[in-house]
Design a protein around this motif. Structure first.
Motif, mmCIF file in Angstrom:
data_model
loop_
_atom_site.group_PDB
_atom_site.id
_atom_site.type_symbol
_atom_site.label_atom_id
_atom_site.label_comp_id
_atom_site.label_asym_id
_atom_site.label_seq_id
_atom_site.Cartn_x
_atom_site.Cartn_y
_atom_site.Cartn_z
ATOM 1 N N ASP A 109 -82.405 20.166 -33.945
ATOM 2 C CA ASP A 109 -83.119 19.010 -33.368
ATOM 3 C C ASP A 109 -82.454 17.712 -33.801
ATOM 4 N N MET A 110 -82.161 17.662 -35.085
ATOM 5 C CA MET A 110 -81.586 16.427 -35.619
ATOM 6 C C MET A 110 -80.208 16.147 -35.009
ATOM 7 N N CYS A 111 -79.419 17.215 -34.895
ATOM 8 C CA CYS A 111 -78.084 17.020 -34.332
ATOM 9 C C CYS A 111 -78.159 16.566 -32.888
ATOM 10 N N ARG A 112 -79.087 17.166 -32.135
ATOM 11 C CA ARG A 112 -79.246 16.734 -30.741
ATOM 12 C C ARG A 112 -79.688 15.278 -30.683
ATOM 13 N N ALA A 113 -80.642 14.944 -31.571
ATOM 14 C CA ALA A 113 -81.147 13.562 -31.572
ATOM 15 C C ALA A 113 -80.022 12.585 -31.945
ATOM 16 N N LEU A 114 -79.236 12.970 -32.947
ATOM 17 C CA LEU A 114 -78.110 12.107 -33.352
ATOM 18 C C LEU A 114 -77.080 12.014 -32.233
ATOM 19 N N ALA A 156 -81.202 2.506 -33.748
ATOM 20 C CA ALA A 156 -81.131 3.954 -33.938
ATOM 21 C C ALA A 156 -82.466 4.517 -34.432
ATOM 22 N N ARG A 157 -83.109 3.773 -35.314
ATOM 23 C CA ARG A 157 -84.402 4.224 -35.862
ATOM 24 C C ARG A 157 -85.413 4.439 -34.750
ATOM 25 N N GLU A 158 -85.468 3.479 -33.861
ATOM 26 C CA GLU A 158 -86.450 3.552 -32.794
ATOM 27 C C GLU A 158 -86.153 4.755 -31.888
ATOM 28 N N ALA A 159 -84.883 4.897 -31.517
ATOM 29 C CA ALA A 159 -84.514 6.010 -30.629
ATOM 30 C C ALA A 159 -84.773 7.357 -31.301
ATOM 31 N N ALA A 161 -86.959 8.014 -33.665
ATOM 32 C CA ALA A 161 -88.401 8.256 -33.805
ATOM 33 C C ALA A 161 -88.965 8.810 -32.497
ATOM 34 N N VAL A 162 -88.516 8.240 -31.384
ATOM 35 C CA VAL A 162 -88.988 8.742 -30.087
ATOM 36 C C VAL A 162 -88.538 10.189 -29.911
ATOM 37 N N ARG A 163 -87.310 10.466 -30.264
ATOM 38 C CA ARG A 163 -86.736 11.802 -30.061
ATOM 39 C C ARG A 163 -87.400 12.836 -30.966
ATOM 40 N N VAL A 164 -87.639 12.445 -32.221
ATOM 41 C CA VAL A 164 -88.143 13.410 -33.207
ATOM 42 C C VAL A 164 -89.667 13.515 -33.188
ATOM 43 N N PHE A 165 -90.345 12.367 -33.035
ATOM 44 C CA PHE A 165 -91.818 12.388 -33.124
ATOM 45 C C PHE A 165 -92.500 12.204 -31.767
ATOM 46 N N GLY A 166 -91.746 11.993 -30.734
ATOM 47 C CA GLY A 166 -92.352 11.820 -29.414
ATOM 48 C C GLY A 166 -92.622 10.368 -29.072
ATOM 49 N N SER A 167 -92.863 9.537 -30.099
ATOM 50 C CA SER A 167 -93.038 8.105 -29.839
ATOM 51 C C SER A 167 -92.702 7.345 -31.115
ATOM 52 N N ALA A 168 -92.344 6.076 -30.937
ATOM 53 C CA ALA A 168 -91.997 5.256 -32.099
ATOM 54 C C ALA A 168 -93.146 4.326 -32.416
#
Lengths: 171, 250
Positions: A109-114, A156-159, A161-168
């Protein structure tokens, strides 16, 4: 005679895990990450006279890795290959048991998000949020002003957060 | 006072002074919206760190460790390091340089040092147009024939240790005694020549400080030997065998 070279080599061996983590967070797959680390080590030793004695070896090597990565991205762009977007996550980082499966998922997940971040933001995240470098050291590695670093991090933080938690969450 | 988003990020990344960290901590206790942001971003950092934790616990692949230990090192770095070591030695031992240039040339050829002392004692040495210094006369004769294991001669050049260098050449340390100053060095057999790899002055015999050849090697020469030697110094039998085959290594 080679005492200081031996010391440098020992420091490089000790740096390998951090360099691999940095390379993996940039490239998203282990084979490319280890190739990048190997190229970094070879480039560093071949250009050791350029390293300023008394300055940080880790910052210098991270900078070499970053430059090599950017060079490879540019080369691939020229070759019209896909360069950003989701990175391949073919291999996890752990190998057994339930925890391995969990960490595999987390890692994937993290790699995809990064991988969805632009390369400049990915490098900032890799250095500050993953490696734990200070803003000053990370800005030095990336050769950018600290303000540029922090604004890349903020985006990057905002993007992420959306990717990992669904929303920032807003601030 | 409302902290900016940059300040909250700096708080999360522990980039603020203790006093500012405490101020923001106090604001967060009152502001659940800001606290939610900080908590989410703190969790994100932890998730990122955890995702890569197994990688950090792994041993690095052998090919990467091999690269560190054996990838070619900048020649300019090696020369600079060797010059630095030599200069340090010279400072320590109060040797005086005539020129660093021949030393750099010698280093580039894989040889170690070329130093002349300033006391005016000229042992049997000749500098070739190639920049190499070779032994001649009595010194060349001693390097060729004298066995350290047979004991030091009453006068003239004395041989110290014999050994094989990293290039596979046979090398010998020597001392040419002088009244005010002696000359000590190392020479290696290259073809028909004894090429001098290191040369330094030592106190003369009249000074009384110099006792026996080999026993009191100047630090510069000892360092040179240590840097060049592979496989240890020759014992008496190996020294004799090397002499008998004319110091031609296989």
């Amino acid at each position: 005679m080679d005492a200081s070279l031996d010391t440098i080599r020992s420091q490089m061996v000790a740096l390998l895990p951090r360099l691999r983590r940095f390379a993996l967070s940039l490239t998203g797959n282990r084979a490319d990450a280890d190739d990048l680390v190997q190229d970094t080590v070879e480039r560093a030793l071949a250009n050791l006279h350029r390293w300023e004695r008394g300055t940080r070896l880790d910052s210098w090597m991270f900078r070499i890795a970053q430059n090599l990565f950017i060079d490879s991205v540019r080369a691939r762009k020229r070759a019209r290959a896909v360069v950003s977007g989701p990175l391949e996550v073919a291999e996890g980082v752990a190998t057994d048991g339930v925890r391995a499966a969990e960490s595999h998922i987390a890692f994937g997940d993290m790699c995809r998000a990064l991988g969805e971040l632009p390369e400049d933001q990915r490098s900032a995240v890799a250095l500050v949020l993953i490696d734990g470098m200070s803003y000053r050291d990370a800005a030095e590695v990336l050769h950018i002003p600290m303000g540029t670093l922090t604004s890349r991090l903020a985006r990057a933080r905002e993007a992420l957060a959306v990717r990992v938690f669904g929303s920032a969450k807003g601030a | 006072m409302e902290p900016t988003k940059d300040e909250l990020d700096a708080f999360i990344d522990v980039e603020l002074s203790t006093a500012d960290m405490q101020k923001i901590q106090a604001v967060l206790a009152q502001r659940s919206d800001l606290a939610a942001y900080v908590n989410q971003q703190t969790l994100l950092r932890a998730r990122l760190s955890d995702a890569f934790a197994p990688l950090m616990a792994e041993a690095a692949p052998q090919r990467l460790r091999d690269a560190v230990m054996s990838a070619p090192v900048s020649v300019r770095y090696r020369i600079a390091e060797q010059l630095r070591a030599i200069v340090d030695n010279v400072r320590t031992a109060r040797f005086v340089w005539r020129s660093l240039v021949p030393a750099a040339a010698a280093l580039a050829c894989g040889v170690l040092i070329g130093v002349r002392h300033e006391h005016g004692v000229q042992p049997d040495l000749q500098t070739l147009s190639s920049g190499q210094t070779v032994a001649e006369g009595a010194l060349a004769d001693a390097l060729m024939n004298q066995l350290a294991s047979a004991g030091a001669p009453a006068s003239g050049p004395r041989i110290g240790v014999s050994f094989r260098n990293r290039s596979g050449e046979d090398c010998r340390s020597f001392t040419v005694p002088g009244r005010r100053a002696s000359t000590a060095g190392v020479a290696c057999r290259q073809g028909a020549d004894w090429v001098v790899a290191a040369l330094a002055s030592a106190p003369g015999e009249a000074g009384g400080a110099y006792q026996r050849a080999g026993a009191e090697m100047p630090p510069l020469v000892r360092n040179a030997v240590n840097a060049m030697i592979t496989g240890g110094a020759f014992d008496a039998a190996t020294e004799r065998a090397a002499r008998d085959r004319g110091w031609k290594s296989q």
